[in-house]
Scaffold this motif. Structure first.
Motif, PDB file in Angstrom:
ATOM      1  N   SER A 152       1.091  -0.964   0.299  1.00  0.00           N
ATOM      2  CA  SER A 152      -0.203   0.089   0.451  1.00  0.00           C
ATOM      3  C   SER A 152       1.062   1.356  -0.065  1.00  0.00           C
ATOM      4  CB  SER A 152      -1.127   0.313   1.025  1.00  0.00           C
ATOM      5  OG  SER A 152      -1.573  -1.069   1.158  1.00  0.00           O
ATOM      6  N   ILE A 153       1.290   1.274   0.683  1.00  0.00           N
ATOM      7  CA  ILE A 153       2.911   2.076   0.481  1.00  0.00           C
ATOM      8  C   ILE A 153       3.438   2.651  -0.767  1.00  0.00           C
ATOM      9  CG2 ILE A 153       4.889   3.203   2.256  1.00  0.00           C
ATOM     10  CD1 ILE A 153       3.992   1.761   4.206  1.00  0.00           C
ATOM     11  N   VAL A 154       3.434   1.704  -0.927  1.00  0.00           N
ATOM     12  CA  VAL A 154       4.595   1.371  -2.224  1.00  0.00           C
ATOM     13  C   VAL A 154       3.303   2.453  -3.590  1.00  0.00           C
ATOM     14  CG1 VAL A 154       6.023  -0.025  -4.090  1.00  0.00           C
ATOM     15  CG2 VAL A 154       6.620   0.195  -1.364  1.00  0.00           C
ATOM     16  N   ALA A 155       2.795   1.842  -3.792  1.00  0.00           N
ATOM     17  CA  ALA A 155       1.220   1.307  -4.293  1.00  0.00           C
ATOM     18  C   ALA A 155       1.589   3.432  -4.372  1.00  0.00           C
ATOM     19  CB  ALA A 155       0.732   1.207  -4.379  1.00  0.00           C
ATOM     20  N   LEU A 156       1.249   3.384  -2.863  1.00  0.00           N
ATOM     21  CA  LEU A 156       0.604   5.342  -3.185  1.00  0.00           C
ATOM     22  C   LEU A 156       1.298   6.406  -3.347  1.00  0.00           C
ATOM     23  CD1 LEU A 156      -1.598   7.435  -1.447  1.00  0.00           C
ATOM     24  CD2 LEU A 156       0.071   7.192   0.790  1.00  0.00           C
ATOM     25  N   LEU A 157       3.146   6.019  -2.899  1.00  0.00           N
ATOM     26  CA  LEU A 157       3.518   6.403  -3.816  1.00  0.00           C
ATOM     27  C   LEU A 157       4.250   6.879  -5.246  1.00  0.00           C
ATOM     28  CD1 LEU A 157       6.932   5.386  -0.911  1.00  0.00           C
ATOM     29  CD2 LEU A 157       5.208   7.386  -1.289  1.00  0.00           C
ATOM     30  N   ALA A 158       4.304   5.171  -6.107  1.00  0.00           N
ATOM     31  CA  ALA A 158       4.103   5.507  -7.017  1.00  0.00           C
ATOM     32  C   ALA A 158       3.631   6.493  -7.896  1.00  0.00           C
ATOM     33  CB  ALA A 158       3.847   4.389  -7.537  1.00  0.00           C
ATOM     34  N   ALA A 159       1.894   7.327  -6.972  1.00  0.00           N
ATOM     35  CA  ALA A 159       0.899   7.973  -7.947  1.00  0.00           C
ATOM     36  C   ALA A 159       1.775   9.786  -7.920  1.00  0.00           C
ATOM     37  CB  ALA A 159      -0.283   8.299  -7.224  1.00  0.00           C
ATOM     38  N   THR A 160       2.185  10.253  -6.710  1.00  0.00           N
ATOM     39  CA  THR A 160       3.556  11.223  -6.323  1.00  0.00           C
ATOM     40  C   THR A 160       5.135  11.801  -6.708  1.00  0.00           C
ATOM     41  OG1 THR A 160       3.891  10.055  -4.055  1.00  0.00           O
ATOM     42  CG2 THR A 160       2.159  10.872  -4.553  1.00  0.00           C
ATOM     43  N   ASP A 161       5.503  12.190  -6.466  1.00  0.00           N
ATOM     44  CA  ASP A 161       7.064  12.442  -7.151  1.00  0.00           C
ATOM     45  C   ASP A 161       7.453  12.113  -5.429  1.00  0.00           C
ATOM     46  OD1 ASP A 161       9.276  13.347  -7.572  1.00  0.00           O
ATOM     47  OD2 ASP A 161       9.190  15.530  -7.542  1.00  0.00           O
ATOM     48  N   TRP A 162       7.027  13.402  -4.307  1.00  0.00           N
ATOM     49  CA  TRP A 162       7.633  13.514  -2.760  1.00  0.00           C
ATOM     50  C   TRP A 162       6.247  13.117  -1.845  1.00  0.00           C
ATOM     51  CZ3 TRP A 162      12.086  11.916  -0.692  1.00  0.00           C
ATOM     52  CH2 TRP A 162      13.369  11.943  -1.470  1.00  0.00           C
ATOM     53  N   ALA A 163       6.235  12.704  -1.159  1.00  0.00           N
ATOM     54  CA  ALA A 163       5.010  12.524  -0.206  1.00  0.00           C
ATOM     55  C   ALA A 163       5.643  13.207   1.195  1.00  0.00           C
ATOM     56  CB  ALA A 163       4.504  11.717  -0.008  1.00  0.00           C
ATOM     57  N   GLU A 164       4.714  13.889   2.083  1.00  0.00           N
ATOM     58  CA  GLU A 164       5.382  14.104   3.148  1.00  0.00           C
ATOM     59  C   GLU A 164       4.826  12.895   3.928  1.00  0.00           C
ATOM     60  OE1 GLU A 164       4.956  15.624   7.172  1.00  0.00           O
ATOM     61  OE2 GLU A 164       2.938  14.934   6.409  1.00  0.00           O
ATOM     62  N   PHE A 165       5.364  12.571   5.396  1.00  0.00           N
ATOM     63  CA  PHE A 165       4.931  11.299   6.425  1.00  0.00           C
ATOM     64  C   PHE A 165       4.070  11.369   6.311  1.00  0.00           C
ATOM     65  CE2 PHE A 165       5.655   9.760  10.172  1.00  0.00           C
ATOM     66  CZ  PHE A 165       6.006   8.358  10.044  1.00  0.00           C
ATOM     67  N   GLY A 166       3.114  12.204   6.892  1.00  0.00           N
ATOM     68  CA  GLY A 166       1.994  12.228   7.460  1.00  0.00           C
ATOM     69  C   GLY A 166       0.772  11.822   6.480  1.00  0.00           C
TER      70      GLY A 166
END
Length: 116
Positions: A21-35
């Motif tokens: 889930s974390i990796v899939a979420l990050l695949a749609a962003t450039d950088w994501a804030e921890f929160g």
């Protein structure tokens, strides 16, 4: 068998639903804030931190900690290695599902077992 060959493409680290889930979420962003990531995957700070550490050790994510005013903010992004691993993992899952569907369809029986 096609499903067995496809299983070779599975990334063991991504079999865990939380890391996937974390990796899939990050695949749609450039950088994501921890929160943002924490809230999106519905985890505590400590649990997310452990998962991000595991992913970072595998080279799947990059972490950048910066101070903004008096607060330190942690930013996470999917690395090139992580993006490639996710792509292989998803392709392997799709191949496994397709092979199982094909096998099931070829075994279709119009009538189930007869009960007494």
């Amino acid at each position: 068998m096609a499903a067995e060959r496809a299983a070779d493409g599975l990334e063991q680290s991504l079999l865990d639903p939380t890391r996937f889930s974390i990796v899939a979420l990050l695949a749609a962003t450039d950088w994501a804030e921890f929160g943002f990531v924490r809230d999106a995957v519905e985890m505590s700070d400590s649990a997310l931190s452990k998962q991000v550490t595991t992913l970072a050790r595998r080279g799947f994510v990059e972490v950048d900690k910066r101070t903004a005013g008096k607060r330190q903010r942690t930013w996470i992004r999917l690395s090139t290695t992580g993006r490639a691993a996710l792509g292989r993992h998803v392709a392997a899952l799709q191949q496994i599902a397709a092979a199982a569907t094909e096998q099931g369809a070829s075994h279709r029986i119009e009538m189930g077992p007869v009960t007494a």
